[in-house]
Design an enzyme around this catalytic site. Structure first.
Site, PDB file in Angstrom:
ATOM      1  N   GLU A   1       0.694  -1.256  -0.064  1.00 11.49           N
ATOM      2  CA  GLU A   1      -0.022  -0.008   0.180  1.00 11.49           C
ATOM      3  C   GLU A   1       0.822   1.324  -0.017  1.00 11.49           C
ATOM      4  OE1 GLU A   1      -3.655  -2.390   2.132  1.00 11.49           O
ATOM      5  OE2 GLU A   1      -2.878  -0.605   3.340  1.00 11.49           O
TER       6      GLU A   1
ATOM      7  N   CYS B   1       3.620   8.106   1.649  1.00  8.40           N
ATOM      8  CA  CYS B   1       4.184   7.387   2.221  1.00  8.40           C
ATOM      9  C   CYS B   1       4.262   5.845   1.418  1.00  8.40           C
ATOM     10  CB  CYS B   1       3.109   7.061   3.397  1.00  8.40           C
ATOM     11  SG  CYS B   1       3.663   5.711   4.790  1.00  8.40           S
TER      12      CYS B   1
ATOM     13  N   CYS C   1       6.812  -7.784   6.622  1.00  5.36           N
ATOM     14  CA  CYS C   1       8.110  -7.318   7.321  1.00  5.36           C
ATOM     15  C   CYS C   1       8.715  -8.628   8.018  1.00  5.36           C
ATOM     16  CB  CYS C   1       7.681  -6.115   8.266  1.00  5.36           C
ATOM     17  SG  CYS C   1       9.277  -5.302   9.020  1.00  5.36           S
TER      18      CYS C   1
ATOM     19  N   CYS D   1       7.061  -6.096  15.132  1.00  2.69           N
ATOM     20  CA  CYS D   1       6.787  -5.209  16.521  1.00  2.69           C
ATOM     21  C   CYS D   1       5.243  -5.698  16.582  1.00  2.69           C
ATOM     22  CB  CYS D   1       7.162  -3.598  15.761  1.00  2.69           C
ATOM     23  SG  CYS D   1       8.419  -3.476  15.350  1.00  2.69           S
TER      24      CYS D   1
ATOM     25  N   CYS E   1       2.191  -3.486  15.327  1.00  4.48           N
ATOM     26  CA  CYS E   1       2.109  -3.063  13.795  1.00  4.48           C
ATOM     27  C   CYS E   1       1.403  -4.134  12.809  1.00  4.48           C
ATOM     28  CB  CYS E   1       3.645  -3.003  13.480  1.00  4.48           C
ATOM     29  SG  CYS E   1       3.674  -2.599  11.515  1.00  4.48           S
TER      30      CYS E   1
ATOM     31  N   GLY F   1       7.159  -2.351   5.897  1.00  7.38           N
ATOM     32  CA  GLY F   1       8.264  -2.847   5.311  1.00  7.38           C
ATOM     33  C   GLY F   1       9.439  -2.268   6.039  1.00  7.38           C
ATOM     34  N   GLU F   2      10.456  -2.781   6.384  1.00  3.96           N
ATOM     35  CA  GLU F   2      11.658  -2.182   7.028  1.00  3.96           C
ATOM     36  C   GLU F   2      12.576  -1.710   5.928  1.00  3.96           C
ATOM     37  OE1 GLU F   2      12.749  -0.714   9.833  1.00  3.96           O
ATOM     38  OE2 GLU F   2      14.501  -0.300   8.401  1.00  3.96           O
TER      39      GLU F   2
ATOM     40  N   SER G   1      12.402   6.034   7.443  1.00  3.00           N
ATOM     41  CA  SER G   1      12.080   5.565   8.760  1.00  3.00           C
ATOM     42  C   SER G   1      12.683   4.148   9.298  1.00  3.00           C
ATOM     43  CB  SER G   1      10.739   5.599   9.124  1.00  3.00           C
ATOM     44  OG  SER G   1      10.225   5.122  10.435  1.00  3.00           O
TER      45      SER G   1
ATOM     46  N   LEU H   1      11.308   4.498  17.859  1.00  2.00           N
ATOM     47  CA  LEU H   1      11.650   4.400  19.147  1.00  2.00           C
ATOM     48  C   LEU H   1      10.639   3.464  20.041  1.00  2.00           C
ATOM     49  CD1 LEU H   1      14.387   4.699  21.110  1.00  2.00           C
ATOM     50  CD2 LEU H   1      13.076   6.994  22.087  1.00  2.00           C
ATOM     51  N   HIS H   2       9.718   4.082  20.257  1.00  2.00           N
ATOM     52  CA  HIS H   2       8.478   3.484  21.172  1.00  2.00           C
ATOM     53  C   HIS H   2       8.671   3.210  22.347  1.00  2.00           C
ATOM     54  CE1 HIS H   2       6.914   3.583  17.053  1.00  2.00           C
ATOM     55  NE2 HIS H   2       7.822   2.749  16.628  1.00  2.00           N
TER      56      HIS H   2
ATOM     57  N   ASN I   1      -2.910   3.287  16.600  1.00  2.00           N
ATOM     58  CA  ASN I   1      -4.093   2.819  15.415  1.00  2.00           C
ATOM     59  C   ASN I   1      -4.405   1.423  15.380  1.00  2.00           C
ATOM     60  OD1 ASN I   1      -4.403   5.580  14.271  1.00  2.00           O
ATOM     61  ND2 ASN I   1      -2.502   5.188  13.303  1.00  2.00           N
TER      62      ASN I   1
ATOM     63  N   CYS J   1      -1.182   5.359  10.135  1.00  2.00           N
ATOM     64  CA  CYS J   1       0.431   4.718  10.518  1.00  2.00           C
ATOM     65  C   CYS J   1      -0.317   3.173  11.035  1.00  2.00           C
ATOM     66  CB  CYS J   1       0.818   5.485  11.394  1.00  2.00           C
ATOM     67  SG  CYS J   1       1.684   6.985  10.750  1.00  2.00           S
TER      68      CYS J   1
HETATM   69  N1  SAH Z   1       9.693  -0.457   9.439  1.00  2.00           N
HETATM   70  C1  SAH Z   1       9.636   1.020   9.352  1.00  2.00           C
HETATM   71  C2  SAH Z   1       8.917   1.836   8.602  1.00  2.00           C
HETATM   72  C3  SAH Z   1       7.523   1.520   8.580  1.00  2.00           C
HETATM   73  S1  SAH Z   1       6.532   1.447  10.001  1.00  2.00           S
HETATM   74  C4  SAH Z   1       9.707   1.662  10.907  1.00  2.00           C
HETATM   75  O1  SAH Z   1       9.431   0.666  11.818  1.00  2.00           O
HETATM   76  O2  SAH Z   1      10.132   2.854  11.146  1.00  2.00           O
HETATM   77  C5  SAH Z   1       6.148   3.337  10.033  1.00  2.00           C
HETATM   78  C6  SAH Z   1       5.651   3.937  11.477  1.00  2.00           C
HETATM   79  O3  SAH Z   1       4.535   3.420  11.687  1.00  2.00           O
HETATM   80  C7  SAH Z   1       6.652   3.436  12.179  1.00  2.00           C
HETATM   81  O4  SAH Z   1       6.813   4.637  13.454  1.00  2.00           O
HETATM   82  C8  SAH Z   1       5.719   2.332  13.135  1.00  2.00           C
HETATM   83  O5  SAH Z   1       6.199   2.511  14.277  1.00  2.00           O
HETATM   84  C9  SAH Z   1       4.397   3.150  13.010  1.00  2.00           C
HETATM   85  N2  SAH Z   1       3.229   2.250  13.431  1.00  2.00           N
HETATM   86  C10 SAH Z   1       3.298   1.106  13.239  1.00  2.00           C
HETATM   87  N3  SAH Z   1       2.432   0.372  13.785  1.00  2.00           N
HETATM   88  C11 SAH Z   1       1.635   1.345  14.182  1.00  2.00           C
HETATM   89  C12 SAH Z   1       0.187   1.412  14.822  1.00  2.00           C
HETATM   90  N4  SAH Z   1      -0.620   0.298  14.993  1.00  2.00           N
HETATM   91  N5  SAH Z   1      -0.352   2.614  15.479  1.00  2.00           N
HETATM   92  C13 SAH Z   1       0.583   3.659  15.131  1.00  2.00           C
HETATM   93  N6  SAH Z   1       1.794   3.635  14.549  1.00  2.00           N
HETATM   94  C14 SAH Z   1       2.156   2.654  14.127  1.00  2.00           C
HETATM   95 FE1  SF4 Z   2       7.928  -2.938  13.042  1.00  2.00          FE
HETATM   96 FE2  SF4 Z   2       8.243  -1.241  10.893  1.00  2.00          FE
HETATM   97 FE3  SF4 Z   2       8.151  -3.771  10.576  1.00  2.00          FE
HETATM   98 FE4  SF4 Z   2       5.957  -2.725  11.200  1.00  2.00          FE
HETATM   99  S1  SF4 Z   2       6.816  -2.260   9.352  1.00  2.00           S
HETATM  100  S2  SF4 Z   2       7.032  -4.644  12.146  1.00  2.00           S
HETATM  101  S3  SF4 Z   2       6.652  -0.869  12.772  1.00  2.00           S
HETATM  102  S4  SF4 Z   2      10.093  -2.588  11.401  1.00  2.00           S
END
Ligand code: SAH
Ligand code: SF4
Length: 383
Positions: free
Chosen positions: A100, A113, A120, A124, A127, A174-175, A206, A229-230, A307, A350
């Site tokens: 997407e 975006c 991925c 996390c 996510c 994706g990362e 990111s 960071l989170h 979200n 996000c």
């Molecule tokens: N993999 C990379 C880029 C994609 S994720 C990364 O992790 O940075 C893009 C952003 O969306 C990241 O900051 C991620 O932590 C955030 N994100 C992922 N899941 C989310 C959720 N459920 N609600 C809000 N932000 C989220």
């Molecule tokens: Fe984590 Fe970013 Fe991969 Fe989602 S897309 S699992 S936030 S590294």
């Protein structure tokens, strides 16, 4: 008798070629280097996908190109429009998975975006992309192709010009640092004057913290950096971002600071992304820890209210909690914003991007079938 010629010749997709690679391609087919500039302009400035439309190339060259090359973006499966003007494209990539791309219009700017992988591996806990498992890296053509498709589509909307994409963030699925070469090529095209001409400040990568790749990134580019960071300590970050077990905060933060410190413009800083999850990382003591943790890191902080999505039990904090957390960080001296939720009515906010990933890790099936713990499912690709 054996036929020495293959029936079909694999055509080179010119969409993902950087200036240098495009020049090399033209030399390899016995043409002059300057053709690269002409074709790049047709592809990225005019969003042309057919050699027949490239009127400053002679007929013979156009015919030759259509035999050996193509300009092929990912297939658009759907395009949806949110009530708030956010747009989402679902595109199918070579592997068959769908990813997407989201466009967020704001006054004076428009941010695209972009996804870098189908799924991925990093998983996390908060996510949606991570819950889909992993299928494949996107090619450079599939990454820049998302910009190409969006620019084409936005250009067709009255009152929107080709300048409607002012910023690109590698924050889709994706990362990006786990698909290093393709992401770097695509970002180079975003910044090249023969591509989309965006400034290095307006292209942001990111990452959740792939330290060796981040150190390599500093050697090849100077795009803006956002760090997901989170959590303000390793114990909590290990739970939210499993990659932290491999690259904990004491190695991650110096790598980020070195990246920013190595840029020629000393006024630039890291964007710290912090997804706020109710009762998990949103308490006053977490803000206090953040203030101490980031004291040597030139940064601004972007708080992202969690979200929700169907495979997660986490909840979004109340507005009071969000603002209390923001105030604490601001009083601690940090420029702190709360990211406005955009496009959630079309699942474009996000962390909601799920696409349709042909999961090779079987993670998504296991999540749906069982209540396995996150730790049982971690598989971090070697980097
Ligand atoms: N993999 C990379 C880029 C994609 S994720 C990364 O992790 O940075 C893009 C952003 O969306 C990241 O900051 C991620 O932590 C955030 N994100 C992922 N899941 C989310 C959720 N459920 N609600 C809000 N932000 C989220
Ligand atoms: Fe984590 Fe970013 Fe991969 Fe989602 S897309 S699992 S936030 S590294």
């Amino acid at each position: 008798m054996v036929n020495a010629m293959p029936d079909t010749v694999q055509k080179t997709n010119l969409l993902g070629l950087t200036r240098e690679k495009m020049e090399a391609f033209f030399l390899s087919i016995g043409e002059k280097k300057f053709r690269a500039e002409q074709v790049l302009k047709w592809v990225h400035h005019n969003r042309v996908g057919d050699f027949e439309e490239m009127t400053n190339l002679g007929k013979a060259l156009r015919e030759k190109l259509s035999c050996v090359a193509e300009i092929r973006g990912p297939e658009v499966v759907s395009e949806s429009l949110s009530q708030d003007g956010t747009r989402k494209w679902v595109v199918r990539v070579t592997s068959g998975s769908c990813v997407e791309t989201v466009y967020i219009p704001e006054s004076g700017r428009g941010t695209l975006c972009v996804s870098s992988q189908a799924g991925c591996v990093l998983d996390c806990s908060f996510c949606s992309t991570g819950k889909q498992g992993f299928d494949s890296d996107l090619t450079a053509a599939e990454i820049i192709g998302q910009v190409w498709i969006a620019a084409r589509s936005l250009n067709n909307i009255p009152a929107r010009s080709s300048r409607s994409i002012t910023n690109v963030v590698m924050m889709g699925m994706g990362e990006p640092l786990l698909n290093f070469d393709n992401v770097v090529d695509a970002m180079n095209l975003m910044m090249d004057d023969l591509g989309y001409g965006l400034s290095k400040r307006k292209v942001t990568l990111s990452t959740s913290g792939v330290v060796p790749a981040l150190r390599r990134l500093a050697e090849v580019t100077d795009v803006s950096l956002a760090l997901s960071l989170h959590a303000p300590n390793n114990t909590l970050r290990d739970q939210l971002v499993p990659l932290n077990k491999k690259y904990p905060l004491e190695v991650l933060l110096p790598a980020c600071t070195d990246y920013i410190g190595g840029l020629s413009d000393k006024s630039r800083c890291i964007t710290i992304e912090y997804t706020l999850i109710k009762d998990v990382n949103d308490q006053p003591e977490h803000a206090i820890e953040m203030i101490a943790l980031l004291k040597d890191t030139p940064c601004k902080i972007n708080l992202i209210p969690f979200n929700p999505f169907s495979l997660s039990d986490y909840e979004r904090p109340s507005n009071n909690t969000l603002h209390r957390f923001q105030r604490q960080l601001q009083e601690g001296g940090y420029n702190t914003t709360i990211r406005r939720t955009r496009g959630d009515d079309i699942d474009a906010a996000c962390g909601q991007l799920a696409g349709n990933v042909q999961d090779r890790t079987r993670r998504s099936a296991r999540y749906q079938q069982s209540n396995l713990k996150q730790d049982d499912l971690i598989s971090v690709k070697a980097v």
